[in-house]
Design a protein around this motif. Structure first.
Motif, PDB file in Angstrom:
ATOM      1  N   ASP A  44       0.841  -1.203   0.000  1.00 43.44           N
ATOM      2  CA  ASP A  44       0.000   0.000   0.000  1.00 43.44           C
ATOM      3  C   ASP A  44       0.875   1.251   0.000  1.00 43.44           C
ATOM      4  O   ASP A  44       0.607   2.207  -0.737  1.00 43.44           O
ATOM      5  N   ASP A  45       1.925   1.267   0.846  1.00 44.90           N
ATOM      6  CA  ASP A  45       2.826   2.419   0.869  1.00 44.90           C
ATOM      7  C   ASP A  45       3.562   2.561  -0.462  1.00 44.90           C
ATOM      8  O   ASP A  45       3.791   3.680  -0.939  1.00 44.90           O
ATOM      9  N   PHE A  46       3.944   1.442  -1.049  1.00 39.52           N
ATOM     10  CA  PHE A  46       4.638   1.486  -2.336  1.00 39.52           C
ATOM     11  C   PHE A  46       3.762   2.146  -3.395  1.00 39.52           C
ATOM     12  O   PHE A  46       4.206   3.036  -4.124  1.00 39.52           O
ATOM     13  N   LYS A  47       2.507   1.721  -3.475  1.00 37.40           N
ATOM     14  CA  LYS A  47       1.611   2.287  -4.485  1.00 37.40           C
ATOM     15  C   LYS A  47       1.345   3.761  -4.212  1.00 37.40           C
ATOM     16  O   LYS A  47       1.267   4.571  -5.143  1.00 37.40           O
ATOM     17  N   ALA A  48       1.217   4.119  -2.932  1.00 38.72           N
ATOM     18  CA  ALA A  48       0.999   5.527  -2.594  1.00 38.72           C
ATOM     19  C   ALA A  48       2.200   6.366  -2.989  1.00 38.72           C
ATOM     20  O   ALA A  48       2.061   7.477  -3.513  1.00 38.72           O
ATOM     21  N   VAL A  49       3.410   5.836  -2.759  1.00 41.18           N
ATOM     22  CA  VAL A  49       4.625   6.558  -3.117  1.00 41.18           C
ATOM     23  C   VAL A  49       4.709   6.749  -4.629  1.00 41.18           C
ATOM     24  O   VAL A  49       5.002   7.839  -5.132  1.00 41.18           O
ATOM     25  N   VAL A  50       4.428   5.690  -5.382  1.00 41.52           N
ATOM     26  CA  VAL A  50       4.553   5.750  -6.836  1.00 41.52           C
ATOM     27  C   VAL A  50       3.519   6.682  -7.444  1.00 41.52           C
ATOM     28  O   VAL A  50       3.802   7.417  -8.397  1.00 41.52           O
ATOM     29  N   THR A  51       2.311   6.684  -6.895  1.00 36.23           N
ATOM     30  CA  THR A  51       1.234   7.507  -7.462  1.00 36.23           C
ATOM     31  C   THR A  51       1.186   8.905  -6.878  1.00 36.23           C
ATOM     32  O   THR A  51       0.411   9.743  -7.350  1.00 36.23           O
ATOM     33  N   GLY A  52       1.988   9.185  -5.838  1.00 34.44           N
ATOM     34  CA  GLY A  52       1.968  10.509  -5.232  1.00 34.44           C
ATOM     35  C   GLY A  52       0.826  10.731  -4.268  1.00 34.44           C
ATOM     36  O   GLY A  52       0.536  11.866  -3.893  1.00 34.44           O
ATOM     37  N   ASP A  53       0.170   9.647  -3.822  1.00 35.01           N
ATOM     38  CA  ASP A  53      -0.881   9.772  -2.819  1.00 35.01           C
ATOM     39  C   ASP A  53      -0.252   9.983  -1.439  1.00 35.01           C
ATOM     40  O   ASP A  53       0.915   9.615  -1.221  1.00 35.01           O
ATOM     41  N   PRO A  54      -0.988  10.561  -0.496  1.00 31.62           N
ATOM     42  CA  PRO A  54      -0.393  10.835   0.823  1.00 31.62           C
ATOM     43  C   PRO A  54      -0.047   9.554   1.563  1.00 31.62           C
ATOM     44  O   PRO A  54      -0.797   8.574   1.528  1.00 31.62           O
ATOM     45  N   VAL A  55       1.089   9.583   2.228  1.00 32.43           N
ATOM     46  CA  VAL A  55       1.526   8.449   3.032  1.00 32.43           C
ATOM     47  C   VAL A  55       2.185   8.995   4.298  1.00 32.43           C
ATOM     48  O   VAL A  55       2.886  10.011   4.262  1.00 32.43           O
ATOM     49  N   MET A  56       1.913   8.347   5.422  1.00 31.41           N
ATOM     50  CA  MET A  56       2.493   8.790   6.691  1.00 31.41           C
ATOM     51  C   MET A  56       3.887   8.194   6.856  1.00 31.41           C
ATOM     52  O   MET A  56       4.073   6.982   6.745  1.00 31.41           O
ATOM     53  N   VAL A  57       4.864   9.059   7.109  1.00 33.48           N
ATOM     54  CA  VAL A  57       6.249   8.631   7.275  1.00 33.48           C
ATOM     55  C   VAL A  57       6.599   8.705   8.757  1.00 33.48           C
ATOM     56  O   VAL A  57       6.616   9.780   9.349  1.00 33.48           O
ATOM     57  N   SER A 109      -3.019  -6.517  -8.122  1.00 28.40           N
ATOM     58  CA  SER A 109      -3.927  -5.574  -8.776  1.00 28.40           C
ATOM     59  C   SER A 109      -3.306  -4.982 -10.029  1.00 28.40           C
ATOM     60  O   SER A 109      -2.092  -4.805 -10.130  1.00 28.40           O
ATOM     61  N   ALA A 110      -4.180  -4.642 -10.965  1.00 23.27           N
ATOM     62  CA  ALA A 110      -3.714  -4.011 -12.199  1.00 23.27           C
ATOM     63  C   ALA A 110      -3.107  -2.645 -11.910  1.00 23.27           C
ATOM     64  O   ALA A 110      -2.195  -2.205 -12.608  1.00 23.27           O
ATOM     65  N   SER A 111      -3.611  -1.955 -10.876  1.00 25.39           N
ATOM     66  CA  SER A 111      -3.078  -0.624 -10.547  1.00 25.39           C
ATOM     67  C   SER A 111      -1.613  -0.706 -10.148  1.00 25.39           C
ATOM     68  O   SER A 111      -0.853   0.232 -10.376  1.00 25.39           O
ATOM     69  N   PHE A 112      -1.202  -1.834  -9.552  1.00 26.73           N
ATOM     70  CA  PHE A 112       0.207  -2.023  -9.217  1.00 26.73           C
ATOM     71  C   PHE A 112       0.994  -2.478 -10.443  1.00 26.73           C
ATOM     72  O   PHE A 112       2.057  -1.941 -10.764  1.00 26.73           O
ATOM     73  N   MET A 113       0.461  -3.446 -11.131  1.00 23.09           N
ATOM     74  CA  MET A 113       1.214  -4.053 -12.226  1.00 23.09           C
ATOM     75  C   MET A 113       1.408  -3.121 -13.413  1.00 23.09           C
ATOM     76  O   MET A 113       2.453  -3.160 -14.075  1.00 23.09           O
ATOM     77  N   ARG A 114       0.419  -2.286 -13.688  1.00 23.71           N
ATOM     78  CA  ARG A 114       0.535  -1.474 -14.899  1.00 23.71           C
ATOM     79  C   ARG A 114       1.617  -0.403 -14.789  1.00 23.71           C
ATOM     80  O   ARG A 114       2.026   0.172 -15.793  1.00 23.71           O
ATOM     81  N   ARG A 115       2.095  -0.141 -13.580  1.00 22.82           N
ATOM     82  CA  ARG A 115       3.177   0.836 -13.424  1.00 22.82           C
ATOM     83  C   ARG A 115       4.555   0.205 -13.587  1.00 22.82           C
ATOM     84  O   ARG A 115       5.557   0.909 -13.602  1.00 22.82           O
ATOM     85  N   ALA A 116       4.600  -1.099 -13.696  1.00 27.94           N
ATOM     86  CA  ALA A 116       5.873  -1.788 -13.831  1.00 27.94           C
ATOM     87  C   ALA A 116       6.362  -1.731 -15.275  1.00 27.94           C
ATOM     88  O   ALA A 116       5.614  -2.003 -16.210  1.00 27.94           O
ATOM     89  N   LEU A 117       7.629  -1.378 -15.444  1.00 28.45           N
ATOM     90  CA  LEU A 117       8.291  -1.425 -16.746  1.00 28.45           C
ATOM     91  C   LEU A 117       9.443  -2.415 -16.599  1.00 28.45           C
ATOM     92  O   LEU A 117      10.486  -2.102 -16.034  1.00 28.45           O
ATOM     93  N   VAL A 118       9.214  -3.635 -17.058  1.00 31.82           N
ATOM     94  CA  VAL A 118      10.182  -4.705 -16.878  1.00 31.82           C
ATOM     95  C   VAL A 118      11.241  -4.605 -17.985  1.00 31.82           C
ATOM     96  O   VAL A 118      10.908  -4.679 -19.170  1.00 31.82           O
TER      97      VAL A 118
END
Length: 625
Positions: A379-392, A423-432
């Motif tokens: 969840d934190d990874f996806k928030a970081v990649v998408t720029g959503d708020p995450v508590m540090v 989820s597709a939201s995670f996978m579609r950001r991957a550039l292998v």
């Protein structure tokens, strides 16, 4: 015995006549009436016309001072605040003053203002207490001085969303290794406070720092995509020129290399083995797949321009330990420098304090992802990649809400890194990016250890990468194929469907049948692992088939009609007991797969065009031909 001398003793000095006024009494010199002398009443004037009863000593006649009802005393806090502001304005053009000089000069200025107020109170017979002078600067004044003499800000990492909650304080550096940067250094700021008030105890210094943190102006880190801070300034990719640093730009890190517009790629000959090396040729030889070498240059450029919305995370993957992944990553690390990147493996996201480094760095460059490690909480990874708020969370400090905007590269020694998030939201950001060549046995370690760290090599790479103008990463065919393979491997539901879709005989596939088949298949391909639950299986399958031209996902049950009339051989192949023909004898797949007890309707996946109709259409086309 007193020494012999012919000189007469000096005449005895007379005490100054206070009745003649202060300046005259001290030879006309002006003095500073501070301290207790400021509160002494004026001496009553002498009345020469009257004498005592003895007729020898003049009598002083008391002067009656009149109360001034219009006088309003000024509070000590206001006096100190106003005097501090005046003094700071006076010394604003003199940045060379030391803390001791500022402290002593400010105390004199404040105490002069206090003395002036005391004289006004005395003259007006004001009903106000006396004001004592200062021996040391108070907490609020010390904080005011530090903020006035140094560019200190409270950083807002939420882009204006929650600036009041931020307690991340940073100070601008004009000179040194950190020139042009805002640096978090609580101890350095506390030393400034202690330098202004040497008598202040540590708990009072910490209290003053908290006050400073609340009073410091709020600033948002600069994230303009076209501005790239380098070692000798700020390179503007829109204007293609190097600009000087400015405190108006809030940068927390910068590249570790000077921008040199005349940099050229050096050709290096090894003194021992005689091999010739040049970085452009080296990059081209890392992959034989079309488009991959240029993609590697694009990734290097993206690392230098992290604030563009790349929306992809490159994964350098390959089964070989000597495929060049680590060398390319080392080149990027050499460009940006320590402190401008952090290393966070996928499996570390979601762990306590794992994201602390993201507050100062806009790059994640990771070359170590353990083989077989399962990244569970992403969840934190996806928030970081998408720029959503995450508590540090930060050790021993208040947590900070972060909207991260940066660029990430992950390296893996397997073509199928395991992640729990399917989820597709995670996978579609991957550039292998497959780097499958092996340099084992022919590797030259000095390339990574020496050549890629050379200043002339780094200057050329920096110039080359900054002069690239792409705004998205290309995806060569080999990358698309590698991505599909990885997606299917990680997303067991999608992998299941991709494998079995061409094999289904039925046109109506009950969800219960599909799930039983999925569990039997998963036990073979992932022994010892847990399959998805029924709910997640159905959600994943419907998500994958959303928009499909060949299959439909009805919201409710569908009548079977003749859509399950054909035998389903997969029933026999995977021994799906609940779906077997109860009357079948032997192991003939067509007999065993002729399900004999169907319900009238099922929640299902439905073929858009039944197989029989497709066959008939094909026959008609053949007859017409």
């Amino acid at each position: 015995m007193a020494p012999d001398t012919d000189q007469a003793p000096p005449p005895k000095e007379e005490a100054p006549d206070l009745g003649r006024g202060t300046s005259e009494a001290f030879g006309g010199a002006e003095i500073n009436t501070t301290g207790t002398s400021a509160f002494l009443p004026d001496e009553d004037p002498v009345d020469d016309s009257s004498t005592s009863t003895s007729g020898s000593v003049p009598v002083r006649k008391r002067q009656h001072r009149l109360h001034d009802p219009s006088f309003r005393p000024t509070s000590k806090d206001t006096i100190v605040s106003d005097a501090t502001g005046e003094y700071l304005s006076m010394i604003a053009a003199n940045p060379a003053l030391t803390l001791a000089e500022i402290r002593d000069g400010l105390l004199r200025h404040i105490n002069n203002a206090i003395a002036a107020e005391s004289r006004l109170r005395h003259k007006a017979v004001a009903n106000a207490p006396a004001i004592s002078t200062l021996d040391a600067l108070d907490e609020a004044t010390a904080v005011t001085v530090v903020l006035a003499r140094h560019r200190i800000v409270r950083l807002d990492f939420t882009r204006g969303g929650d600036s009041a909650a931020s307690r991340f304080v940073a100070m601008y550096h004009e000179l040194g290794d950190h020139a042009g940067l805002y640096v978090e250094d609580d101890e350095a700021i506390q030393r400034l406070i202690a330098g202004l008030v040497p008598s202040m105890k540590q708990n009072a210094i910490e209290s003053a720092f908290k006050r400073l943190a609340s009073m410091a102006p709020v600033a948002v880190p600069t994230q303009e995509p076209h501005l790239v801070p380098v070692r000798n300034g700020v390179f503007d990719t829109a204007r293609m020129e190097l600009l000087p640093f400015s405190p108006d730009w809030v940068f927390l890190s910068k590249c570790a290399v000077d921008y040199d517009p005349d940099a050229e790629s050096p050709v290096i000959t090894h003194p021992v083995d005689g091999t010739v090396w040049e970085v452009e040729q080296w990059m081209a030889e890392l992959s034989d797949d079309e488009g991959v070498p240029e993609l590697l240059w694009e990734v290097v450029s993206a690392v230098l321009r992290p604030y563009l919305s790349w929306n992809r995370v490159p994964y350098f993957v390959g089964p070989n330990g000597n495929g060049g992944k680590g060398s390319v990553l080392e080149l990027m690390r050499g460009l940006v420098g320590r402190g401008a990147y952090v290393s966070i493996p996928l499996a570390r996201f979601g762990k306590p304090f794992a994201l602390t480094g993201l507050l100062k760095s806009s790059r994640v460059l990771t070359d170590e992802n353990a083989v077989g490690a399962l990244a569970q909480d992403l969840d934190d990874f996806k928030a970081v990649v998408t720029g959503d708020p995450v508590m540090v969370d930060r050790k021993y400090k208040d947590p900070v809400m972060l909207h991260w905007n940066g660029f990430m590269v992950q390296c893996m020694n397997t073509m199928a890194p395991r992640v729990k998030d399917k989820s597709a939201s995670f996978m579609r950001r991957a550039l292998v990016v497959p780097l499958t060549k092996s340099f084992t046995g022919v590797e030259r370690k000095y390339i990574k250890d020496e050549y890629l760290a050379r200043e002339d090599v780094l200057r050329y790479v920096l110039k080359r990468a900054l002069h690239m103008d792409h705004v998205e990463l290309s995806e060569p065919l080999v990358c698309r194929r590698a991505w599909a393979s990885w997606f299917n491997t990680n997303n067991s539901v999608r992998g299941f469907w991709e494998e079995f879709e061409p094999q289904f005989a039925w046109d109506l596939l009950p969800l219960a049948f599909l799930y039983d088949l999925y569990k039997a298949w998963f036990a073979e391909v992932e022994p010892g692992e847990r399959p998805e639950g029924f709910k997640h299986f159905v959600e994943g399958l419907r998500s994958h088939l959303d928009g499909s031209a060949h299959w439909q996902c009805p919201a409710g049950p569908e009548r079977i009609k003749k859509l399950m009339a054909m035998p389903e051989p997969l029933i026999a192949e995977y021994d799906l007991v609940k779906w077997k023909n109860t009357l079948a004898s032997g192991n003939n797949p067509l007999s065993v797969g002729a399900f004999d007890k169907p319900k009238a309707s099922y929640r299902c996946i439905l073929r858009a065009v039944p197989a029989a109709a497709q066959a008939a259409s094909t026959d008609d086309e053949g007859a017409g031909g």
